[in-house]
Design a protein around this motif. Structure first.
Motif, short mmCIF file in Angstrom:
data_model
loop_
_atom_site.label_atom_id
_atom_site.label_comp_id
_atom_site.label_asym_id
_atom_site.label_seq_id
_atom_site.Cartn_x
_atom_site.Cartn_y
_atom_site.Cartn_z
N ASN A 1 9.75 7.34 4.97
CA ASN A 1 9.21 7.16 6.33
C ASN A 1 7.91 7.92 6.53
O ASN A 1 7.56 8.29 7.66
CB ASN A 1 10.24 7.61 7.39
CG ASN A 1 11.47 6.73 7.41
OD1 ASN A 1 11.38 5.51 7.35
ND2 ASN A 1 12.64 7.35 7.47
N ASN A 2 7.21 8.16 5.43
CA ASN A 2 5.92 8.87 5.49
C ASN A 2 4.81 7.83 5.55
O ASN A 2 4.49 7.19 4.54
CB ASN A 2 5.77 9.76 4.26
CG ASN A 2 4.55 10.68 4.34
OD1 ASN A 2 3.56 10.36 4.98
ND2 ASN A 2 4.66 11.82 3.69
N LEU A 3 4.22 7.65 6.74
CA LEU A 3 3.21 6.61 6.95
C LEU A 3 1.78 7.11 6.77
O LEU A 3 0.85 6.31 6.80
CB LEU A 3 3.35 6.04 8.37
CG LEU A 3 4.75 5.54 8.76
CD1 LEU A 3 4.74 5.10 10.22
CD2 LEU A 3 5.18 4.41 7.84
N GLY A 4 1.63 8.43 6.59
CA GLY A 4 0.28 8.97 6.55
C GLY A 4 -0.10 9.65 5.26
O GLY A 4 -1.14 10.32 5.19
N GLY A 5 0.72 9.49 4.22
CA GLY A 5 0.41 10.18 2.97
C GLY A 5 0.40 11.69 3.17
O GLY A 5 -0.38 12.41 2.54
N ILE A 6 1.28 12.18 4.03
CA ILE A 6 1.28 13.60 4.41
C ILE A 6 2.00 14.44 3.36
O ILE A 6 3.17 14.21 3.05
CB ILE A 6 1.96 13.78 5.78
CG1 ILE A 6 1.28 12.89 6.82
CG2 ILE A 6 1.92 15.24 6.21
CD1 ILE A 6 2.02 12.81 8.13
N LYS A 7 1.29 15.41 2.80
CA LYS A 7 1.84 16.25 1.75
C LYS A 7 2.65 17.41 2.33
O LYS A 7 2.46 17.80 3.48
CB LYS A 7 0.72 16.77 0.86
CG LYS A 7 -0.01 15.65 0.10
CD LYS A 7 -1.07 16.20 -0.83
CE LYS A 7 -1.73 15.06 -1.61
NZ LYS A 7 -2.76 15.56 -2.55
N ASP B 1 9.37 9.66 13.89
CA ASP B 1 9.19 11.09 13.68
C ASP B 1 7.88 11.36 12.94
O ASP B 1 7.18 12.34 13.23
CB ASP B 1 10.36 11.66 12.87
CG ASP B 1 11.64 11.74 13.68
OD1 ASP B 1 11.58 12.11 14.87
OD2 ASP B 1 12.71 11.40 13.13
N CYS B 2 7.56 10.49 12.01
CA CYS B 2 6.31 10.64 11.27
C CYS B 2 5.10 10.43 12.19
O CYS B 2 4.13 11.19 12.12
CB CYS B 2 6.26 9.66 10.11
SG CYS B 2 4.72 9.75 9.14
N VAL B 3 5.18 9.41 13.05
CA VAL B 3 4.09 9.14 13.98
C VAL B 3 3.86 10.34 14.88
O VAL B 3 2.72 10.76 15.12
CB VAL B 3 4.39 7.88 14.84
CG1 VAL B 3 3.33 7.72 15.93
CG2 VAL B 3 4.42 6.64 13.95
N ASP B 4 4.95 10.93 15.38
CA ASP B 4 4.84 12.10 16.25
C ASP B 4 4.22 13.28 15.50
O ASP B 4 3.33 13.97 16.02
CB ASP B 4 6.22 12.49 16.78
CG ASP B 4 6.16 13.71 17.69
OD1 ASP B 4 5.58 13.61 18.78
OD2 ASP B 4 6.69 14.77 17.29
#
Length: 223
Positions: free
Chosen positions: A141-147, A161-164
């Motif tokens: 559920n990681n939509l932003g490539g967030i490390k 949750d990822c969007v928030d």
């Protein structure tokens, strides 16, 4: 808020017009040796207020709520804290038939609560997650490539949750003047710390923002 603004303007206009009516009698009152208030009483306060109100109504009937608010226009490399004002339904239409479908209301909410342009958030997610179809998006559920800071990527319970998380991260750390990664308020500025200043990243995000904005405009014209 817009109705309050119109009502306030009407009251101000009515007050100004009532004052103008009262002062119009001033020269005659002074020449006759009587006060302006006496002359005003002779005219009748109720009649003056009624006239002022009728004139203000005539003026404002030519205006609409839209004329009092400047609509959002996409500006390449513009300020990302300027809100798009797009509805949840409009944003959802951009996500239809993609892995981001169902998040329109979430993006609309984050724009309002976090003060960050929803078209920017969506465009970043579309780019980073392959329109929600990357393995990272589907499995974590990681939509932003967030490390996660440990040479890996963050996992989220839900896409919402990822969007928030991403909206908070970008707004507080990258777009706030006191944020630790603040370089400015454009996509190019954000890219300096978000992805090492990659020209490919910020130009692709800008291209997606433009495309999404144009789709919204087309939908509005068709409705």
């Amino acid at each position: 808020m817009k109705r309050t603004l119109v009502k306030t303007c009407r009251l101000v206009c009515a007050g100004v017009l009532a004052l103008a009516i009262s002062t119009a009698f001033l020269p005659c009152a002074m020449a006759a040796g009587v006060s302006a208030s006496t002359e005003m009483e002779a005219f009748g306060e109720e009649r003056a207020e009624a006239l002022a109100e009728s004139i203000s109504e005539a003026v404002f009937e030519t205006f609409t709520d839209e004329t009092l608010v400047t609509p959002y226009e996409y500006v390449p490399y513009g300020d990302l804290t300027v809100l798009s004002g797009c509805s949840a339904e409009e944003l959802e239409a951009l996500l239809k038939d993609s892995g981001l479908e169902g998040l329109g209301s979430c993006y609309a909410e984050k724009e309002q609560t976090h003060g960050i342009n929803a078209l920017f958030l969506i465009s970043v997610a579309q780019l980073e997650s392959g329109f929600g179809k990357s393995k990272l998006a589907q499995n974590c559920n990681n939509l932003g490539g967030i490390k996660n800071g440990n040479n890996g990527y963050m996992e989220f319970p839900t896409k919402q949750d990822c969007v928030d998380y991403q909206a908070t991260l970008l707004r507080d750390d990258y777009l706030d003047e006191n944020g630790k990664y603040f370089e400015g308020k454009t996509t190019k500025d954000v890219s300096q710390s978000y992805c090492g200043g990659s020209e490919s990243w910020y130009t692709q995000v800008e291209s997606l923002m433009r495309t999404n904005f144009e789709k919204i405009m087309e939908m509005r014209e068709a409705s």
